[in-house]
Design a protein around this motif. Sequence first.
Motif, PDB file in Angstrom:
ATOM      1  N   THR C 189       0.861  -1.177   0.000  1.00 21.28           N
ATOM      2  CA  THR C 189       0.000   0.000   0.000  1.00 21.28           C
ATOM      3  C   THR C 189       0.899   1.229   0.000  1.00 21.28           C
ATOM      4  O   THR C 189       2.053   1.168   0.430  1.00 21.28           O
ATOM      5  CB  THR C 189      -0.897   0.058   1.251  1.00 21.28           C
ATOM      6  N   GLU C 190       0.354   2.354  -0.483  1.00 18.63           N
ATOM      7  CA  GLU C 190       1.232   3.513  -0.619  1.00 18.63           C
ATOM      8  C   GLU C 190       1.592   4.125   0.733  1.00 18.63           C
ATOM      9  O   GLU C 190       2.600   4.791   0.857  1.00 18.63           O
ATOM     10  CB  GLU C 190       0.621   4.561  -1.557  1.00 18.63           C
ATOM     11  N   ASN C 191       0.775   3.860   1.751  1.00 19.51           N
ATOM     12  CA  ASN C 191       1.066   4.458   3.056  1.00 19.51           C
ATOM     13  C   ASN C 191       1.957   3.601   3.934  1.00 19.51           C
ATOM     14  O   ASN C 191       2.452   4.060   4.948  1.00 19.51           O
ATOM     15  CB  ASN C 191      -0.248   4.742   3.790  1.00 19.51           C
ATOM     16  N   THR C 192       2.105   2.335   3.594  1.00 22.52           N
ATOM     17  CA  THR C 192       2.943   1.459   4.406  1.00 22.52           C
ATOM     18  C   THR C 192       3.972   0.753   3.530  1.00 22.52           C
ATOM     19  O   THR C 192       3.745  -0.355   3.068  1.00 22.52           O
ATOM     20  CB  THR C 192       2.089   0.413   5.160  1.00 22.52           C
ATOM     21  N   PRO C 193       5.084   1.411   3.292  1.00 18.06           N
ATOM     22  CA  PRO C 193       6.143   0.749   2.532  1.00 18.06           C
ATOM     23  C   PRO C 193       6.708  -0.396   3.367  1.00 18.06           C
ATOM     24  O   PRO C 193       6.961  -0.235   4.550  1.00 18.06           O
ATOM     25  CB  PRO C 193       7.199   1.852   2.361  1.00 18.06           C
ATOM     26  N   ARG C 194       6.861  -1.552   2.755  1.00 21.07           N
ATOM     27  CA  ARG C 194       7.445  -2.685   3.468  1.00 21.07           C
ATOM     28  C   ARG C 194       8.100  -3.620   2.465  1.00 21.07           C
ATOM     29  O   ARG C 194       7.584  -3.833   1.384  1.00 21.07           O
ATOM     30  CB  ARG C 194       6.383  -3.420   4.309  1.00 21.07           C
ATOM     31  N   GLY C 195       9.238  -4.186   2.852  1.00 22.22           N
ATOM     32  CA  GLY C 195       9.926  -5.026   1.891  1.00 22.22           C
ATOM     33  C   GLY C 195      10.901  -5.996   2.516  1.00 22.22           C
ATOM     34  O   GLY C 195      11.181  -5.955   3.717  1.00 22.22           O
ATOM     35  N   LYS C 196      11.414  -6.846   1.666  1.00 27.18           N
ATOM     36  CA  LYS C 196      12.272  -7.956   2.070  1.00 27.18           C
ATOM     37  C   LYS C 196      13.458  -7.510   2.919  1.00 27.18           C
ATOM     38  O   LYS C 196      14.110  -6.513   2.619  1.00 27.18           O
ATOM     39  CB  LYS C 196      12.810  -8.659   0.815  1.00 27.18           C
ATOM     40  N   GLY C 197      13.707  -8.291   3.955  1.00 27.67           N
ATOM     41  CA  GLY C 197      14.931  -8.092   4.717  1.00 27.67           C
ATOM     42  C   GLY C 197      14.835  -7.085   5.837  1.00 27.67           C
ATOM     43  O   GLY C 197      15.816  -6.836   6.517  1.00 27.67           O
ATOM     44  N   CYS C 198      13.661  -6.481   6.008  1.00 27.00           N
ATOM     45  CA  CYS C 198      13.499  -5.526   7.107  1.00 27.00           C
ATOM     46  C   CYS C 198      12.512  -6.093   8.136  1.00 27.00           C
ATOM     47  O   CYS C 198      11.652  -6.889   7.817  1.00 27.00           O
ATOM     48  CB  CYS C 198      12.967  -4.193   6.592  1.00 27.00           C
ATOM     49  N   VAL C 199      12.688  -5.617   9.357  1.00 23.02           N
ATOM     50  CA  VAL C 199      11.762  -5.980  10.419  1.00 23.02           C
ATOM     51  C   VAL C 199      10.653  -4.938  10.441  1.00 23.02           C
ATOM     52  O   VAL C 199      10.873  -3.772  10.108  1.00 23.02           O
ATOM     53  CB  VAL C 199      12.498  -6.042  11.769  1.00 23.02           C
ATOM     54  N   VAL C 206       0.715   5.456  11.995  1.00 22.35           N
ATOM     55  CA  VAL C 206       1.210   6.843  12.055  1.00 22.35           C
ATOM     56  C   VAL C 206       0.675   7.707  10.946  1.00 22.35           C
ATOM     57  O   VAL C 206       0.376   8.890  11.153  1.00 22.35           O
ATOM     58  CB  VAL C 206       2.748   6.942  11.950  1.00 22.35           C
ATOM     59  N   ASN C 207       0.573   7.124   9.752  1.00 30.19           N
ATOM     60  CA  ASN C 207       0.114   7.928   8.626  1.00 30.19           C
ATOM     61  C   ASN C 207      -1.286   8.448   8.867  1.00 30.19           C
ATOM     62  O   ASN C 207      -1.619   9.570   8.501  1.00 30.19           O
ATOM     63  CB  ASN C 207       0.172   7.103   7.343  1.00 30.19           C
ATOM     64  N   ARG C 208      -2.116   7.633   9.528  1.00 36.91           N
ATOM     65  CA  ARG C 208      -3.481   8.073   9.832  1.00 36.91           C
ATOM     66  C   ARG C 208      -3.465   9.098  10.967  1.00 36.91           C
ATOM     67  O   ARG C 208      -4.161  10.114  10.904  1.00 36.91           O
ATOM     68  CB  ARG C 208      -4.342   6.871  10.213  1.00 36.91           C
ATOM     69  N   GLY C 212      -4.832  13.088  11.288  1.00 40.01           N
ATOM     70  CA  GLY C 212      -5.986  13.380  12.127  1.00 40.01           C
ATOM     71  C   GLY C 212      -6.988  12.247  12.224  1.00 40.01           C
ATOM     72  O   GLY C 212      -8.106  12.442  12.692  1.00 40.01           O
ATOM     73  N   GLN C 213      -6.605  11.041  11.791  1.00 40.55           N
ATOM     74  CA  GLN C 213      -7.523   9.904  11.884  1.00 40.55           C
ATOM     75  C   GLN C 213      -7.083   8.973  13.002  1.00 40.55           C
ATOM     76  O   GLN C 213      -5.953   9.023  13.464  1.00 40.55           O
ATOM     77  CB  GLN C 213      -7.520   9.102  10.573  1.00 40.55           C
ATOM     78  N   GLU C 214      -7.975   8.068  13.390  1.00 41.35           N
ATOM     79  CA  GLU C 214      -7.624   7.063  14.388  1.00 41.35           C
ATOM     80  C   GLU C 214      -7.009   5.844  13.700  1.00 41.35           C
ATOM     81  O   GLU C 214      -7.228   5.613  12.518  1.00 41.35           O
ATOM     82  CB  GLU C 214      -8.891   6.632  15.141  1.00 41.35           C
ATOM     83  N   PRO C 215      -6.260   5.057  14.449  1.00 39.78           N
ATOM     84  CA  PRO C 215      -5.703   3.836  13.850  1.00 39.78           C
ATOM     85  C   PRO C 215      -6.812   2.924  13.321  1.00 39.78           C
ATOM     86  O   PRO C 215      -7.939   2.950  13.823  1.00 39.78           O
ATOM     87  CB  PRO C 215      -4.958   3.181  15.019  1.00 39.78           C
ATOM     88  N   ALA C 216      -6.452   2.125  12.336  1.00 33.58           N
ATOM     89  CA  ALA C 216      -7.444   1.294  11.650  1.00 33.58           C
ATOM     90  C   ALA C 216      -8.132   0.325  12.602  1.00 33.58           C
ATOM     91  O   ALA C 216      -9.348   0.122  12.526  1.00 33.58           O
ATOM     92  CB  ALA C 216      -6.774   0.522  10.514  1.00 33.58           C
TER      93      ALA C 216
END
Lengths: 191, 400, 264
Positions: C189-199, C206-208, C212-216
Amino acid sequence: MWLHLNFNFSFNSSFVRKSLQRLPLFVVGLALFASFNTVSASQNGLGPEITIPESSGESCVLPSEQMRREHPDILKHDRIQTLREGLRAKADGSTLDGSLKQCVNCHAVKDESNKFVRIDNDQHFCVSCHKYAAVSIDCFQCHRDIPEGSGDFHALTNHKNINYSNVVPGTYNLTIKDMANIAPEVNSDDN
Amino acid sequence: MKKLHFLEVEGNSKGFYAFFALFGLISLIGMLAAYYMEHNGHWVTGMNNQIVWGTPHVFAIFLIVAASGALNVASISSVFAKTAYKPLARLSGMLAMALLSGGLVVLLLDLGRPDRLIVAMTKFNFVSIFTWNILLYTGFMGIVGVYLWTMMDRPYNNLTKKAGMAAFIWRLILTTGTGSIFGFLIAREAYDSALLAPMFIIMSFSFGLAFFLLVLMGSYKYTQRDLGDYIVNRLKNLLGVFVAAVFYFVVVYHLTNLYSADHRDITLFILTGGGLYTFLFWVVQIALGSLLPLVLLYGPTGKNRTMIGLACALIILGGFAQLYVIIIGGQAYPMHLFPGMEVTSSFYDGVVASYTPSLPEFLLGMGGVGITLLLVTVAVAAMKFLPASLADEVANPHSK
Amino acid sequence: MTINIDNKNNDETTTDSASKEMESSRRNFIFGSVAAAGLTVAPGIMLYQTANARSLSDFSLKEGASSKVRWGMLVDTTKEVDWNKCVDACNKEHGLGNETNSRDEQKTQYIRVVEVKNKGTGYSMSLPVMCQHCESAPCVDVCPTGASMKRADGIVLVDRHRCIGCRYCMMACPYKARSFVHEVLTDQTENTPRGKGCVESCNMCVNRIDNGQEPACVEASDGAIIFGDLNDSESSISKILAKHGGKQIRADLKLNPGVFYQGI
């Protein structure tokens, strides 16, 4: 007791010795080979071609020349602010949005079947130049490489009426000198 | 006593090429395994979100711990002024550097992003014991390098004692740091013990000397140089003491953990109900890796070189088993999210985590061992690390 | 050849326009390439306008995460809620579950439903567990590169630009809140970059929050999870905590998590 103690770095192995002796020759050869390749690339009509894709949106956050040179720094600056400090560009356009998300939204390229091309495609905006310049980036190992949903980008509200674009999209043959002029000044580590 | 005389191993020989090719091949296979793991991602390994450190870490930590221990012989010579160990000091220092290199390569290549080594070397979080370890490892390389230099360059021989002292202190801190990587993990009951750091130090003595003795006997055997009983017997007797000391620490470690109620479950898991881990602990670590070597070293076979070599190999095998139990067994046992309660979830809470080592992991680990031995092979051929003879009349300071 | 610029930063930047001019002439790439390659460039838009030049400071915002705020959550486990709805919302928000090769025990979970049973009494309950956003977060302490970090407002997250994938934070976390990405990922998703080799782990959306929004998960919880500022005694989360109390998981470790529970 210390009879035989001269500190000499003599290799008894002829294999190791010969390999080391030939090392400079190998390096020079490699350099020559590389330079021939580059030289041929610089001749017009012979080298690889670069295609500058069209972008949607009216203008970029900075003039193209500045973007070409400074986009690594801008992206890095913004990523530190966004992630570590929680500073994000507001939708009202009061600040410039240097997020990679916004870059992708405007600069996404569509193929013949009207679909966005992904990062493994040479037509992808970032790839088109980075492949030409042989600079590998790992941004899109984590970041999304195409716009989300329909791909309708969010308008860059704070500079609607500016037209900065002074490069006509198309295919060019660039010289080494051109490339040197475009190349960003990377003064920090890539990560 | 005859004059001591250092000489390179003949590099232009079948023996050199054979070992060079063998260790080179093992290293190469290790590198290919690492490439395979990195290219695909860690899903091709047995590691998962529960067992996050797998077989490569067992190898890496073994090599790093052994590196510190391999320096022991040099320290005894320079710091404690035992002249009998002086002929072995150069090999000791060099082997320490080679072992550390092998271990670090494995550690690095098992990272999720080994391409970001530069980040690890430039961005430091000084609260992290891991950061301190990075500095301790690089510092160790530098200090032992200088130490070797003072030993091998005659004008600087007078600095050997000082450099040796620095290296000795540094290696104690280094192994404390390596042990503390685990000791600082409050949430994991298996590691939550101050005893881990000193235990790692004594483990390093044992594993490092076993490795050293194997390399020494091997290189003298294959170069047809004389290696007298005097030096071998001293080393193997010392090794026996270290093995017994490790055994003692293991006993104390588990006894204290059994005594405190909140550590009893994990200790009972390792000692009785842990399946493979229990087997590795009792059979490989204790029986094969501690008790049998003691019998071999101190029993009637104590002077037999083959038996001494076998004892060293068993100590190394036991060491791997010990680290496997500590590192992987310690992770396999579930953490207590709600102490005293039964807990289940989709994320494997409350169950013993499963882990099956995969071939690439093992090959990567072996690659580290291969790199170590490759470095040793090249080093003894390139520079004067080994005395031309360690026959008793040379090695024994009391011989006439 | 003037370009009408509707740029509020103009005034600030013209002051150093002299130095910019020097720079820009060197940077006039397009002029050079036009000559070299003989391109047609529409007249009037070739030259570089120095007044346009803006610097990094134009990207600098005024307000970020503040240490006056400490974001927290309060989970009421006594409410009859299907916690899986929170899990689904989280997965959707962050694009989780897009692994194709990983085994189940290798897949990422930011939030999971934990069933707790008292063997003695037979009492059982379930609750959602995610990153507890500790005040003294062990993951932040052990991270060698500072990739595992805590924002000023108490949110613990991973800076994937710095993460080298050593997984020491996973060893250190008492809540098993973290996952390692075991394979190449696409279609994030564009708001949560995530990829191989990272924790990675729950980042409290945070993006929300910054938007000004609440967590999903809070949004999907039908009021069973309350989100708010723990430092603000007037916030609803603080008021409820003050009145009815709340417990932290493994409070004995003294990590002071930002996630509180009722009914555990």
